[in-house]
Design an enzyme around this catalytic site. Structure first.
Site, PDB file in Angstrom:
ATOM      1  N   GLN A  94       0.822  -1.205   0.000  1.00 35.23           N
ATOM      2  CA  GLN A  94       0.000   0.000   0.000  1.00 35.23           C
ATOM      3  C   GLN A  94       0.855   1.253   0.000  1.00 35.23           C
ATOM      4  O   GLN A  94       2.085   1.198   0.116  1.00 35.23           O
ATOM      5  CB  GLN A  94      -0.913  -0.015   1.227  1.00 35.23           C
ATOM      6  CG  GLN A  94      -0.163  -0.181   2.541  1.00 35.23           C
ATOM      7  CD  GLN A  94      -1.059  -0.494   3.726  1.00 35.23           C
ATOM      8  OE1 GLN A  94      -1.109   0.268   4.681  1.00 35.23           O
ATOM      9  NE2 GLN A  94      -1.764  -1.628   3.670  1.00 35.23           N
ATOM     10  N   HIS A  96       0.300   5.737   1.092  1.00 28.07           N
ATOM     11  CA  HIS A  96      -0.574   6.749   1.670  1.00 28.07           C
ATOM     12  C   HIS A  96      -0.308   8.107   1.020  1.00 28.07           C
ATOM     13  O   HIS A  96       0.836   8.426   0.656  1.00 28.07           O
ATOM     14  CB  HIS A  96      -0.350   6.869   3.181  1.00 28.07           C
ATOM     15  CG  HIS A  96      -0.473   5.576   3.914  1.00 28.07           C
ATOM     16  ND1 HIS A  96      -1.624   4.823   3.910  1.00 28.07           N
ATOM     17  CD2 HIS A  96       0.415   4.895   4.675  1.00 28.07           C
ATOM     18  CE1 HIS A  96      -1.437   3.738   4.642  1.00 28.07           C
ATOM     19  NE2 HIS A  96      -0.204   3.755   5.118  1.00 28.07           N
ATOM     20  N   HIS A 170       4.819   0.315   0.784  1.00 29.96           N
ATOM     21  CA  HIS A 170       5.223  -0.450   1.959  1.00 29.96           C
ATOM     22  C   HIS A 170       4.213  -1.546   2.274  1.00 29.96           C
ATOM     23  O   HIS A 170       3.058  -1.498   1.855  1.00 29.96           O
ATOM     24  CB  HIS A 170       5.372   0.470   3.177  1.00 29.96           C
ATOM     25  CG  HIS A 170       4.083   1.127   3.589  1.00 29.96           C
ATOM     26  ND1 HIS A 170       3.612   2.266   2.989  1.00 29.96           N
ATOM     27  CD2 HIS A 170       3.155   0.794   4.528  1.00 29.96           C
ATOM     28  CE1 HIS A 170       2.468   2.628   3.552  1.00 29.96           C
ATOM     29  NE2 HIS A 170       2.162   1.740   4.480  1.00 29.96           N
ATOM     30  N   ARG A 190      -4.442   0.585  -1.639  1.00 30.09           N
ATOM     31  CA  ARG A 190      -3.855  -0.739  -1.860  1.00 30.09           C
ATOM     32  C   ARG A 190      -3.401  -0.892  -3.300  1.00 30.09           C
ATOM     33  O   ARG A 190      -4.163  -0.651  -4.227  1.00 30.09           O
ATOM     34  CB  ARG A 190      -4.861  -1.846  -1.532  1.00 30.09           C
ATOM     35  CG  ARG A 190      -5.271  -1.920  -0.076  1.00 30.09           C
ATOM     36  CD  ARG A 190      -6.068  -3.198   0.211  1.00 30.09           C
ATOM     37  NE  ARG A 190      -6.802  -3.053   1.462  1.00 30.09           N
ATOM     38  CZ  ARG A 190      -8.102  -2.774   1.533  1.00 30.09           C
ATOM     39  NH1 ARG A 190      -8.813  -2.655   0.425  1.00 30.09           N
ATOM     40  NH2 ARG A 190      -8.690  -2.635   2.696  1.00 30.09           N
TER      41      ARG A 190
END
Length: 318
Positions: A94, A96, A170, A190
């Site tokens: 995933q 962010h 990560h 994801r």
């Protein structure tokens, strides 16, 4: 003024297990608990105060109604979130977003985070970064499912620390127990989820376009400048000082004295048993205890044989 002790909030996950009970003694609502939101004012899991005059109130409530506890901050939301994660299985790969992207697309903060490895089974590893050199190559490797060639695998062991800025590809691997300090955000994009299915036989949603939008390309893993300050047999290790948060390890062997460096401080006991002394009052802290030291508390002492991970708001979080 007393420290504020937090009641844990447990989150069931497809990759979770029961090590939060086995290691910390938490009473878990199921055998698939992946996360303990230890200190949180995020609406998806809000901490409740367990002691003192604010007992029974929630952290987000205190943030709104008692700004003096936090040094009269200007931000609309409590900026930090501390979790303990039990990866019984691999987490999805995933990424962010940063604050700017998250505000526009998700209506909340971005998510920069960091990890302290509490424990790791032999051979455990994380995914930390990728090998694509351009956005076009990144998108093509995803489209062609070249996962082994795309992702960077890194072996981990107990005591390792990783800084995971927004935009970093990560994944926490199987058999790893981690304390995570992060911005107060629950936005996750994801990239890959091992084609696994949930209890209803459905694959979890992927967020390919968002991942391409926000991933740092080429990948860059920041270097840490770790500092240690000794106090006899005890020590304070500084792992990070960033715009979002500062993160420390308090290694206590007998006694450790601390002074306030920011308007408030968060901490979690990840190993051993400690006593917290504030204003001549002593509080017992078994493993798994999480607490917040408000602005009025300028110094404190920790006694015992224990390891704690502590954090403070950085400049952007004040």
């Amino acid at each position: 003024m007393e420290p504020l002790f937090m009641k844990p909030v447990f989150q069931e996950k497809i990759w979770g297990g029961k090590r939060l009970h086995d290691v910390f003694g938490f009473e878990l609502p199921s055998d698939r608990i992946g996360e303990n939101w230890a200190i949180s004012a995020h609406p998806h899991g809000v901490s409740t105060i367990e002691n003192g005059p604010f007992k029974g109130q929630t952290l987000d409530q205190l943030w709104k109604e008692h700004k003096e506890l936090f040094g009269h901050p200007t931000g609309e939301v409590f900026p930090l979130l501390v979790k303990i994660l039990d990866a019984e299985d691999e987490l999805s790969v995933q990424v962010h977003p940063d604050d700017a992207y998250a505000k526009i697309h998700e209506g909340e903060l971005g998510k920069t985070e960091c990890w302290y490895v509490i424990d790791a089974q032999p051979g455990a590893e994380i995914i930390y970064g990728h090998h694509a050199k351009t956005k076009e190559q990144f998108a093509k490797m995803i489209e062609e499912k070249e996962w082994k060639q795309l992702f960077t695998h890194v072996p981990v062991k107990k005591g390792d620390f990783f800084y995971v800025p927004s935009g970093t590809i990560h994944a926490i691997g199987k058999g790893i127990l981690i304390l995570e300090t992060q911005q107060s955000s629950d936005t996750t994009y994801r990239v890959y989820d091992y084609d696994r299915k949930d209890d209803n036989g459905n694959k979890r949603e992927l967020h390919i376009q968002q991942s391409i939008d926000v991933t740092n390309i080429p990948s860059h893993n920041p270097e840490l400048s770790v500092k240690e300050e000794r106090q006899g047999t005890s020590s304070i290790i500084t792992y990070l000082q960033t715009d979002f948060f500062n993160v420390y390890e308090w290694q206590v062997e007998g006694s450790l004295k601390c002074k306030k460096q920011a308007p408030y401080t968060l901490a979690t006991v990840i190993d051993g048993f400690a006593k917290l002394v504030v204003n001549e009052k002593t509080y017992d802290m078994p493993m798994g205890t999480s607490f917040l030291l408000p602005d009025e508390i300028s110094s404190w002492q920790i006694l015992g044989e224990a390891t704690l991970i502590a954090s403070e708001p950085g400049e952007k979080s004040l």
